[in-house]
Design a protein around this motif. Structure first.
Motif, PDB file in Angstrom:
ATOM      1  N   ALA A 141      36.702  34.493 -41.251  1.00 20.53           N
ATOM      2  CA  ALA A 141      36.491  33.303 -41.910  1.00 20.53           C
ATOM      3  C   ALA A 141      36.285  32.532 -40.439  1.00 20.53           C
ATOM      4  O   ALA A 141      35.967  31.165 -40.358  1.00 20.53           O
ATOM      5  CB  ALA A 141      37.980  32.943 -42.250  1.00 20.53           C
ATOM      6  N   ILE A 142      36.481  32.789 -38.871  1.00 16.09           N
ATOM      7  CA  ILE A 142      36.473  32.115 -37.765  1.00 16.09           C
ATOM      8  C   ILE A 142      35.465  31.731 -37.974  1.00 16.09           C
ATOM      9  O   ILE A 142      34.441  30.779 -38.111  1.00 16.09           O
ATOM     10  CB  ILE A 142      37.016  32.783 -36.935  1.00 16.09           C
ATOM     11  N   TYR A 143      34.425  32.734 -38.632  1.00 25.31           N
ATOM     12  CA  TYR A 143      32.588  32.222 -37.820  1.00 25.31           C
ATOM     13  C   TYR A 143      32.570  31.010 -39.120  1.00 25.31           C
ATOM     14  O   TYR A 143      31.895  30.842 -38.962  1.00 25.31           O
ATOM     15  CB  TYR A 143      32.003  33.717 -38.764  1.00 25.31           C
ATOM     16  N   GLN A 144      32.279  32.332 -40.396  1.00 23.23           N
ATOM     17  CA  GLN A 144      32.343  30.756 -41.541  1.00 23.23           C
ATOM     18  C   GLN A 144      32.568  28.842 -41.197  1.00 23.23           C
ATOM     19  O   GLN A 144      31.836  28.354 -41.053  1.00 23.23           O
ATOM     20  CB  GLN A 144      33.290  31.512 -43.043  1.00 23.23           C
ATOM     21  N   ALA A 145      33.739  29.219 -40.576  1.00 20.17           N
ATOM     22  CA  ALA A 145      34.559  27.478 -40.304  1.00 20.17           C
ATOM     23  C   ALA A 145      33.777  27.385 -39.044  1.00 20.17           C
ATOM     24  O   ALA A 145      33.614  25.701 -39.139  1.00 20.17           O
ATOM     25  CB  ALA A 145      35.701  27.883 -40.200  1.00 20.17           C
ATOM     26  N   LEU A 146      33.222  27.800 -38.464  1.00 21.03           N
ATOM     27  CA  LEU A 146      32.380  27.229 -36.827  1.00 21.03           C
ATOM     28  C   LEU A 146      30.911  27.002 -37.369  1.00 21.03           C
ATOM     29  O   LEU A 146      30.076  26.515 -36.691  1.00 21.03           O
ATOM     30  CB  LEU A 146      32.438  28.994 -35.603  1.00 21.03           C
ATOM     31  N   SER A 147      30.645  27.959 -38.462  1.00 22.61           N
ATOM     32  CA  SER A 147      29.267  27.847 -38.973  1.00 22.61           C
ATOM     33  C   SER A 147      28.902  26.658 -39.964  1.00 22.61           C
ATOM     34  O   SER A 147      28.185  25.964 -39.928  1.00 22.61           O
ATOM     35  CB  SER A 147      29.103  29.881 -40.199  1.00 22.61           C
ATOM     36  N   SER A 148      30.106  26.394 -40.391  1.00 19.06           N
ATOM     37  CA  SER A 148      29.966  25.159 -40.939  1.00 19.06           C
ATOM     38  C   SER A 148      29.981  23.911 -40.779  1.00 19.06           C
ATOM     39  O   SER A 148      30.015  22.878 -40.169  1.00 19.06           O
ATOM     40  CB  SER A 148      31.593  25.666 -42.586  1.00 19.06           C
ATOM     41  N   TYR A 149      30.674  23.759 -39.414  1.00 20.60           N
ATOM     42  CA  TYR A 149      31.011  22.865 -38.101  1.00 20.60           C
ATOM     43  C   TYR A 149      29.362  22.533 -37.471  1.00 20.60           C
ATOM     44  O   TYR A 149      29.324  21.474 -37.135  1.00 20.60           O
ATOM     45  CB  TYR A 149      32.024  23.586 -36.954  1.00 20.60           C
ATOM     46  N   ARG A 150      28.529  23.532 -37.671  1.00 22.38           N
ATOM     47  CA  ARG A 150      27.240  23.788 -36.720  1.00 22.38           C
ATOM     48  C   ARG A 150      26.129  22.964 -38.435  1.00 22.38           C
ATOM     49  O   ARG A 150      25.797  22.241 -38.114  1.00 22.38           O
ATOM     50  CB  ARG A 150      26.656  24.980 -36.568  1.00 22.38           C
ATOM     51  N   SER A 151      26.418  23.331 -39.392  1.00 21.78           N
ATOM     52  CA  SER A 151      25.787  22.966 -40.001  1.00 21.78           C
ATOM     53  C   SER A 151      25.999  21.319 -40.013  1.00 21.78           C
ATOM     54  O   SER A 151      25.258  20.723 -40.888  1.00 21.78           O
ATOM     55  CB  SER A 151      25.910  23.606 -41.826  1.00 21.78           C
ATOM     56  N   LEU A 152      27.754  20.814 -40.706  1.00 23.38           N
ATOM     57  CA  LEU A 152      28.237  19.564 -39.878  1.00 23.38           C
ATOM     58  C   LEU A 152      27.361  18.938 -39.072  1.00 23.38           C
ATOM     59  O   LEU A 152      26.698  17.513 -38.953  1.00 23.38           O
ATOM     60  CB  LEU A 152      29.396  19.119 -40.159  1.00 23.38           C
ATOM     61  N   MET A 153      26.798  19.553 -37.843  1.00 25.11           N
ATOM     62  CA  MET A 153      26.466  18.873 -36.688  1.00 25.11           C
ATOM     63  C   MET A 153      25.129  18.366 -36.914  1.00 25.11           C
ATOM     64  O   MET A 153      23.949  17.500 -36.277  1.00 25.11           O
ATOM     65  CB  MET A 153      27.005  19.570 -35.469  1.00 25.11           C
ATOM     66  N   ARG A 154      24.682  19.369 -37.138  1.00 23.67           N
ATOM     67  CA  ARG A 154      23.306  19.748 -37.979  1.00 23.67           C
ATOM     68  C   ARG A 154      22.769  18.244 -38.672  1.00 23.67           C
ATOM     69  O   ARG A 154      21.520  17.574 -38.883  1.00 23.67           O
ATOM     70  CB  ARG A 154      22.476  20.451 -39.269  1.00 23.67           C
ATOM     71  N   GLN A 155      23.819  17.518 -39.544  1.00 17.84           N
ATOM     72  CA  GLN A 155      23.828  16.801 -40.475  1.00 17.84           C
ATOM     73  C   GLN A 155      23.527  15.025 -40.145  1.00 17.84           C
ATOM     74  O   GLN A 155      23.246  13.966 -40.049  1.00 17.84           O
ATOM     75  CB  GLN A 155      24.412  16.850 -41.897  1.00 17.84           C
TER      76      GLN A 155
END
Length: 94
Positions: A77-91
């Protein structure tokens, strides 16, 4: 099927590590700006406020959703949340 799940987990883990590096680099720049000149303290305050807001508004709800609704393990779940942060920063387009 197992190989596909492992591949997705590896991609999520890799994205999470990249997100951590983005946070480390951002915080290093904020610290450098603060140490160079205290007149930039307004920028430092704004940068820290934005990061805290992203943590509370974005990462925490994603993490809680992964743990409670999807019943995923804590580490994933931590990996998923951080991964979503990276995709947010990509946008985000600067």
């Amino acid at each position: 099927m197992k190989e596909l799940e492992d591949f997705d987990l590896n991609a999520v883990r890799r994205d999470a590590h990249r997100a951590i590096w983005v946070l480390v680099i951002l915080n290093a720049f904020v610290l450098i700006f603060y140490l160079i000149d205290t007149k930039l303290s307004e920028f430092v305050f704004i940068a820290l406020f934005v990061q805290l807001s992203l943590l509370i508004v974005w990462l925490l709800p994603v993490f809680l959703y992964q743990v409670w609704a999807k019943k995923i393990g804590f580490k994933i779940a931590i990996y998923q949340a951080l991964s979503s942060y990276r995709s947010l920063m990509r946008q985000v387009s600067w």
